[in-house]
Enzyme design. Sequence first.
Site, PDB file in Angstrom:
ATOM      1  N   GLY A  39     -15.414  -3.448  -4.011  1.00 25.41           N
ATOM      2  CA  GLY A  39     -14.954  -3.850  -2.822  1.00 25.41           C
ATOM      3  C   GLY A  39     -15.034  -3.091  -1.837  1.00 25.41           C
ATOM      4  CG  HIS A  40     -14.270   0.658  -1.103  1.00 24.23           C
ATOM      5  ND1 HIS A  40     -13.440   1.400  -2.678  1.00 24.23           N
ATOM      6  CD2 HIS A  40     -13.032   0.721  -0.244  1.00 24.23           C
ATOM      7  CE1 HIS A  40     -12.346   1.741  -2.544  1.00 24.23           C
ATOM      8  NE2 HIS A  40     -12.102   1.573  -1.118  1.00 24.23           N
ATOM      9  CD  GLN A  64      -4.147   4.938   6.223  1.00 23.24           C
ATOM     10  OE1 GLN A  64      -4.591   4.974   6.935  1.00 23.24           O
ATOM     11  NE2 GLN A  64      -4.350   3.864   5.162  1.00 23.24           N
ATOM     12  N   GLY A 154     -12.801  -5.035   5.482  1.00 19.55           N
ATOM     13  CA  GLY A 154     -12.306  -5.883   4.075  1.00 19.55           C
ATOM     14  C   GLY A 154     -11.283  -6.965   4.094  1.00 19.55           C
ATOM     15  NE  ARG A 194      -1.505   2.976  -2.807  1.00 21.55           N
ATOM     16  CZ  ARG A 194      -1.917   2.498  -1.977  1.00 21.55           C
ATOM     17  NH1 ARG A 194      -2.388   1.455  -1.109  1.00 21.55           N
ATOM     18  NH2 ARG A 194      -1.817   3.337  -1.157  1.00 21.55           N
TER      19      ARG A 194
HETATM   20  P1  AMP Z   1      -9.596   2.080   1.413  1.00 21.16           P
HETATM   21  O1  AMP Z   1     -10.216   2.992   0.447  1.00 21.16           O
HETATM   22  O2  AMP Z   1      -8.156   1.050   0.096  1.00 21.16           O
HETATM   23  O3  AMP Z   1      -8.207   1.991   2.284  1.00 21.16           O
HETATM   24  O4  AMP Z   1     -10.356   0.624   1.951  1.00 21.16           O
HETATM   25  C1  AMP Z   1     -11.633   0.562   2.760  1.00 21.16           C
HETATM   26  C2  AMP Z   1     -11.859  -0.710   2.733  1.00 21.16           C
HETATM   27  O5  AMP Z   1     -12.760  -1.183   2.016  1.00 21.16           O
HETATM   28  C3  AMP Z   1     -11.013  -1.794   3.549  1.00 21.16           C
HETATM   29  O6  AMP Z   1     -11.450  -1.972   4.844  1.00 21.16           O
HETATM   30  C4  AMP Z   1     -10.611  -2.195   2.865  1.00 21.16           C
HETATM   31  O7  AMP Z   1     -10.119  -2.958   3.408  1.00 21.16           O
HETATM   32  C5  AMP Z   1     -11.751  -2.603   2.075  1.00 21.16           C
HETATM   33  N1  AMP Z   1     -11.260  -2.940   0.878  1.00 21.16           N
HETATM   34  C6  AMP Z   1     -10.884  -3.060  -0.084  1.00 21.16           C
HETATM   35  N2  AMP Z   1     -10.358  -3.505  -1.772  1.00 21.16           N
HETATM   36  C7  AMP Z   1     -11.191  -4.457  -0.770  1.00 21.16           C
HETATM   37  C8  AMP Z   1     -11.865  -5.735  -1.957  1.00 21.16           C
HETATM   38  N3  AMP Z   1     -10.921  -5.903  -3.225  1.00 21.16           N
HETATM   39  N4  AMP Z   1     -12.389  -6.683  -1.363  1.00 21.16           N
HETATM   40  C9  AMP Z   1     -12.649  -6.131  -0.452  1.00 21.16           C
HETATM   41  N5  AMP Z   1     -13.588  -4.387   0.528  1.00 21.16           N
HETATM   42  C10 AMP Z   1     -11.847  -4.052  -0.071  1.00 21.16           C
END
Ligand code: AMP
Length: 303
Positions: A39-40, A64, A154, A194
């Site tokens: 996703g990242h 947060q 995302g 997670r």
């Molecule tokens: P995080 O590291 O969880 O704070 O996420 C960082 C960025 O990656 C945020 O913009 C999230 O929305 C995006 N993100 C996390 N999981 C996914 C996913 N499965 N698909 C697309 N983007 C994601």
Amino acid sequence: MSTPVVARTRDELRARLAPARRDARSIGLVPTMGFLHEGHLSLISAARARTDVVVMSLFVNPTQFGAGEDLDAYPRDEARDVRLAGEAGADIVYAPDAADVYPDGFATTVEVGGGLTDVLCGDPARRGPGHFHGVTTVVAKLLNAVGPDVVFFGQKDAQQTVVVRRMVRDLEFPVEVIVLPTVREADGLAMSSRNVYLDASERARALSLRRALLSVQDAVHTGETSTERALATAGKVLADAGVEPEYLEARDTDDLTPATEFGPRAVLVAVAARVGRARLIDNIVIDPQTTSGPDQQSTGGLR
Ligand code: AMP
């Protein structure tokens, strides 16, 4: 792609970005909390395609996380993150220390109101609005530190995108916000840092979140217009898997007010549930203007 430069301080970051700014090259920013998954990486690839210089921020933002949440346990692996970010096209990883982001005497919070931060995850009985205030404060700081032309988020964190878009609009940050589809495991589970908390049986139960959301989509495709009825069906999917949702709601995609029917306006159907130690979220957008869903299935894996 080459190994990205790691900048620890804002001055270091500024110095690294100075040539790009001088030459008016465009800068893309991908904010993350690390422990990267596809996703990242999809956000970094999109930034690589759209902008000349790609910065990924790597910061597990303490403000947060609420009391009792998983701040200390949050998975971290900086060396792997830097390598994967580089492979996906990041030029710079901005990984500041919490003490630099929030020095002694730090006293400012950016709060988005308008009913966007006290519903869904922001409901005081759930993570609470403080979660989003932490997000908007750190995103505002990152936008100021990096000065990107484009910032990438995302769709998985749907409420976060709505809140950040509003902040950018209201405070006139000179940046374009791009939201990219949720990337999923082959079986449909939304990728999340997670997910490592899940054991095999929890992992199987976690799939019910996606199944519940798809049941809503199916219901709409067969003519259901009542969000209440569609959510009741989705709730049964979760119950059958032994998953009790923190919330399962239908809301307007722009202002997050409750949506009672599937009609001409796009409806966000969002779910959050704790499965084992993991608090998981997922969502789907029911948009009559688009024929296909907003997210994609992943087939590949990380090395
Ligand atoms: P995080 O590291 O969880 O704070 O996420 C960082 C960025 O990656 C945020 O913009 C999230 O929305 C995006 N993100 C996390 N999981 C996914 C996913 N499965 N698909 C697309 N983007 C994601």
